[in-house]
Design a protein around this motif. Structure first.
Motif, PDB file in Angstrom:
ATOM      1  N   VAL A 258      43.737  27.157  25.483  1.00 13.57           N
ATOM      2  CA  VAL A 258      45.026  26.553  24.860  1.00 13.57           C
ATOM      3  C   VAL A 258      45.871  27.902  24.890  1.00 13.57           C
ATOM      4  CG1 VAL A 258      44.248  24.519  24.153  1.00 13.57           C
ATOM      5  CG2 VAL A 258      44.430  26.614  22.573  1.00 13.57           C
ATOM      6  N   ALA A 259      47.227  27.872  24.842  1.00 13.47           N
ATOM      7  CA  ALA A 259      48.143  29.033  24.997  1.00 13.47           C
ATOM      8  C   ALA A 259      49.514  28.595  24.492  1.00 13.47           C
ATOM      9  CB  ALA A 259      47.995  30.105  26.177  1.00 13.47           C
ATOM     10  N   PRO A 260      50.309  29.497  23.863  1.00 11.90           N
ATOM     11  CA  PRO A 260      51.702  29.279  23.739  1.00 11.90           C
ATOM     12  C   PRO A 260      52.346  28.837  24.938  1.00 11.90           C
ATOM     13  CG  PRO A 260      50.871  31.422  22.520  1.00 11.90           C
ATOM     14  CD  PRO A 260      49.919  30.980  23.660  1.00 11.90           C
ATOM     15  N   ASP A 261      52.140  29.529  26.043  1.00  9.33           N
ATOM     16  CA  ASP A 261      52.893  29.290  27.130  1.00  9.33           C
ATOM     17  C   ASP A 261      52.050  29.358  28.365  1.00  9.33           C
ATOM     18  OD1 ASP A 261      52.827  31.833  28.002  1.00  9.33           O
ATOM     19  OD2 ASP A 261      54.254  32.496  26.348  1.00  9.33           O
ATOM     20  N   GLY A 262      52.668  29.096  29.663  1.00  9.43           N
ATOM     21  CA  GLY A 262      51.573  28.948  30.958  1.00  9.43           C
ATOM     22  C   GLY A 262      51.432  30.349  31.278  1.00  9.43           C
ATOM     23  N   LEU A 263      52.336  31.317  30.972  1.00  8.99           N
ATOM     24  CA  LEU A 263      51.981  32.684  31.559  1.00  8.99           C
ATOM     25  C   LEU A 263      50.621  33.333  30.805  1.00  8.99           C
ATOM     26  CD1 LEU A 263      52.749  35.300  33.113  1.00  8.99           C
ATOM     27  CD2 LEU A 263      54.144  35.899  31.163  1.00  8.99           C
ATOM     28  N   ARG A 264      50.600  33.003  29.461  1.00  8.63           N
ATOM     29  CA  ARG A 264      49.551  33.581  28.782  1.00  8.63           C
ATOM     30  C   ARG A 264      48.169  32.664  29.117  1.00  8.63           C
ATOM     31  NH1 ARG A 264      52.518  34.780  23.157  1.00  8.63           N
ATOM     32  NH2 ARG A 264      53.933  33.523  24.082  1.00  8.63           N
ATOM     33  N   LEU A 265      48.462  31.137  29.300  1.00  8.13           N
ATOM     34  CA  LEU A 265      47.290  30.709  29.895  1.00  8.13           C
ATOM     35  C   LEU A 265      46.660  31.006  31.085  1.00  8.13           C
ATOM     36  CD1 LEU A 265      45.240  28.190  29.264  1.00  8.13           C
ATOM     37  CD2 LEU A 265      47.083  27.002  30.797  1.00  8.13           C
ATOM     38  N   ARG A 266      47.389  31.557  32.039  1.00 13.09           N
ATOM     39  CA  ARG A 266      47.003  31.830  33.165  1.00 13.09           C
ATOM     40  C   ARG A 266      46.357  33.311  33.276  1.00 13.09           C
ATOM     41  NH1 ARG A 266      48.473  31.551  38.787  1.00 13.09           N
ATOM     42  NH2 ARG A 266      48.799  29.550  38.350  1.00 13.09           N
ATOM     43  N   ARG A 267      46.917  34.091  32.278  1.00 15.24           N
ATOM     44  CA  ARG A 267      46.061  35.309  31.907  1.00 15.24           C
ATOM     45  C   ARG A 267      44.659  35.296  31.638  1.00 15.24           C
ATOM     46  NH1 ARG A 267      50.943  38.438  28.839  1.00 15.24           N
ATOM     47  NH2 ARG A 267      52.275  39.073  30.625  1.00 15.24           N
ATOM     48  N   VAL A 268      44.226  34.347  30.768  1.00  9.07           N
ATOM     49  CA  VAL A 268      43.207  34.198  30.071  1.00  9.07           C
ATOM     50  C   VAL A 268      42.137  33.366  31.251  1.00  9.07           C
ATOM     51  CG1 VAL A 268      41.830  32.688  28.407  1.00  9.07           C
ATOM     52  CG2 VAL A 268      43.874  33.464  27.768  1.00  9.07           C
ATOM     53  N   LEU A 269      42.596  32.425  32.032  1.00 11.05           N
ATOM     54  CA  LEU A 269      41.886  32.051  32.992  1.00 11.05           C
ATOM     55  C   LEU A 269      41.499  33.061  34.344  1.00 11.05           C
ATOM     56  CD1 LEU A 269      43.300  28.411  33.341  1.00 11.05           C
ATOM     57  CD2 LEU A 269      41.349  29.136  31.992  1.00 11.05           C
ATOM     58  N   ASP A 270      42.567  33.668  34.575  1.00  7.21           N
ATOM     59  CA  ASP A 270      42.238  34.979  35.563  1.00  7.21           C
ATOM     60  C   ASP A 270      41.213  35.962  35.001  1.00  7.21           C
ATOM     61  OD1 ASP A 270      43.841  33.949  37.257  1.00  7.21           O
ATOM     62  OD2 ASP A 270      45.677  35.208  37.070  1.00  7.21           O
ATOM     63  N   GLU A 271      41.305  36.301  33.678  1.00  3.05           N
ATOM     64  CA  GLU A 271      40.169  37.117  33.177  1.00  3.05           C
ATOM     65  C   GLU A 271      38.968  36.713  33.281  1.00  3.05           C
ATOM     66  OE1 GLU A 271      41.375  37.700  29.169  1.00  3.05           O
ATOM     67  OE2 GLU A 271      43.213  38.786  29.629  1.00  3.05           O
ATOM     68  N   ALA A 272      38.710  35.421  33.134  1.00  2.00           N
ATOM     69  CA  ALA A 272      37.415  34.650  33.356  1.00  2.00           C
ATOM     70  C   ALA A 272      36.818  34.685  34.594  1.00  2.00           C
ATOM     71  CB  ALA A 272      37.486  33.022  32.996  1.00  2.00           C
ATOM     72  N   LEU A 273      37.832  34.519  35.766  1.00  4.65           N
ATOM     73  CA  LEU A 273      37.375  34.617  37.168  1.00  4.65           C
ATOM     74  C   LEU A 273      37.248  36.114  37.532  1.00  4.65           C
ATOM     75  CD1 LEU A 273      40.290  32.378  39.051  1.00  4.65           C
ATOM     76  CD2 LEU A 273      37.632  31.861  38.810  1.00  4.65           C
ATOM     77  N   ALA A 274      37.857  36.947  36.889  1.00 11.64           N
ATOM     78  CA  ALA A 274      37.494  38.510  37.196  1.00 11.64           C
ATOM     79  C   ALA A 274      36.304  38.877  36.669  1.00 11.64           C
ATOM     80  CB  ALA A 274      38.679  39.409  36.711  1.00 11.64           C
ATOM     81  N   GLU A 275      35.964  38.565  35.366  1.00 11.38           N
ATOM     82  CA  GLU A 275      34.799  38.857  34.626  1.00 11.38           C
ATOM     83  C   GLU A 275      33.462  38.328  35.350  1.00 11.38           C
ATOM     84  OE1 GLU A 275      32.156  37.243  30.880  1.00 11.38           O
ATOM     85  OE2 GLU A 275      34.403  37.788  30.573  1.00 11.38           O
ATOM     86  N   TRP A 276      33.621  37.212  36.399  1.00 12.65           N
ATOM     87  CA  TRP A 276      32.607  36.639  37.001  1.00 12.65           C
ATOM     88  C   TRP A 276      32.620  37.076  38.412  1.00 12.65           C
ATOM     89  CZ3 TRP A 276      34.326  31.960  33.862  1.00 12.65           C
ATOM     90  CH2 TRP A 276      33.657  32.027  32.693  1.00 12.65           C
ATOM     91  N   ASP A 277      33.635  37.808  38.792  1.00 13.53           N
ATOM     92  CA  ASP A 277      33.800  38.525  40.153  1.00 13.53           C
ATOM     93  C   ASP A 277      33.996  37.350  41.148  1.00 13.53           C
ATOM     94  OD1 ASP A 277      34.312  40.611  41.786  1.00 13.53           O
ATOM     95  OD2 ASP A 277      32.167  40.743  42.335  1.00 13.53           O
ATOM     96  N   ILE A 278      34.735  36.320  40.675  1.00 10.95           N
ATOM     97  CA  ILE A 278      34.983  35.108  41.662  1.00 10.95           C
ATOM     98  C   ILE A 278      36.512  35.261  42.257  1.00 10.95           C
ATOM     99  CG2 ILE A 278      35.145  32.812  41.696  1.00 10.95           C
ATOM    100  CD1 ILE A 278      33.286  32.614  39.696  1.00 10.95           C
ATOM    101  N   ARG A 279      36.837  35.351  43.378  1.00  4.08           N
ATOM    102  CA  ARG A 279      37.787  35.753  43.974  1.00  4.08           C
ATOM    103  C   ARG A 279      38.520  34.655  44.833  1.00  4.08           C
ATOM    104  NH1 ARG A 279      35.467  40.311  44.003  1.00  4.08           N
ATOM    105  NH2 ARG A 279      36.239  42.156  42.735  1.00  4.08           N
TER     106      ARG A 279
END
Length: 252
Positions: free
Chosen positions: A231-252
């Motif tokens: 959860v996040a205050p807005d959509g932009l910060r939510l996307r950042r968190v989910l993108d970080e998860a994909l980057a950590e697992w090297d999933i593109r």
């Protein structure tokens, strides 16, 4: 029953040469599908909204069927905005995804925004064979800038090899069960999202449950899959968190 009824369909198949063909690419009404430039082994499709919506009374559906050896990536050109219609009837949006053994699907649409006065039910059903791979992102934003949200109900059902590994539901906004905005659910945040990862190797090496970010966690599921919820205050910060998860697992 009023509103627009439309179903768009995508069928992806391995072409026998390491690539992916799209024998089925059917747009319908406001749901327009466009093939875009992809990688050598991956087909890419963009979902383009040809009109506003979904509005009250609309019934939209998108289906994607990925065969063995095929790789498909689906995105959307812009956020989907649920709007009030001329009738009091709610709208419904269904997503039906099927992936066969050795098939891979990345389902990465832009966020769904619940505008004031809207009433939308979203149901996503995923059926995976045991050897299928999936990356699925869902993002929901409650209201536009400084706007109260509409009513938004969402359900995600995932089956792997015929076995249900996830069946969860959340309803937010006016008329939703009490507590949806309380500390046990959204805690005052206005964006909620999840990232579903299904990979055969998780059967032997499941992901460990942990806190991923300030308001995000990783949970293994009862099958070769894991779920990131945030959860996040807005959509932009939510996307950042989910993108970080994909980057950590090297999933593109």
């Amino acid at each position: 029953m009023g509103g627009v009824h439309a179903t768009a369909r995508i069928g992806a198949r391995g072409d026998g040469r390491g690539g992916t063909s799209l024998p089925v690419l059917e747009s319908d009404g406001p749901l327009a599908l466009r093939r875009t430039r992809g990688a050598a082994s991956e087909a890419r499709v963009m979902l383009v909204g040809a009109m506003s919506g979904p509005l009250g009374g609309d019934r939209f559906a998108v289906e994607a069927d990925v065969g063995g050896g095929a790789r498909l990536r689906v995105g959307s050109a812009a956020a989907t905005i649920a709007l009030p219609g001329q009738t009091k009837e709610g709208a419904r949006y269904e997503v039906r995804l099927t992936v066969a053994d050795r098939g891979e699907l990345h389902w990465l649409p832009e966020p769904l925004i619940s505008a004031k006065g809207s009433d939308l039910s979203v149901v996503t059903r995923v059926d995976l064979d045991a050897g299928a791979r999936l990356v699925l992102r869902e993002e929901q934003v409650l209201g536009r800038m400084r706007e109260e949200p509409g009513r938004l109900g969402s359900r995600l059902v995932v089956r792997i090899a015929g076995r249900v590994v996830l069946d969860q539901e959340l309803t937010c906004g006016p008329g939703a069960p009490g507590g949806w905005d309380g500390p046990a659910v959204l805690a005052g945040h206005r964006a909620v999202g999840q990232l579903l990862l299904a990979r055969p190797e998780f059967a032997e090496r499941p992901m460990e449950p942990r806190i991923f970010a300030e308001h995000a966690c990783v949970m293994p599921l009862a099958g070769p899959a894991a779920l990131v919820t945030a959860v996040a205050p807005d959509g932009l910060r939510l996307r950042r968190v989910l993108d970080e998860a994909l980057a950590e697992w090297d999933i593109r």
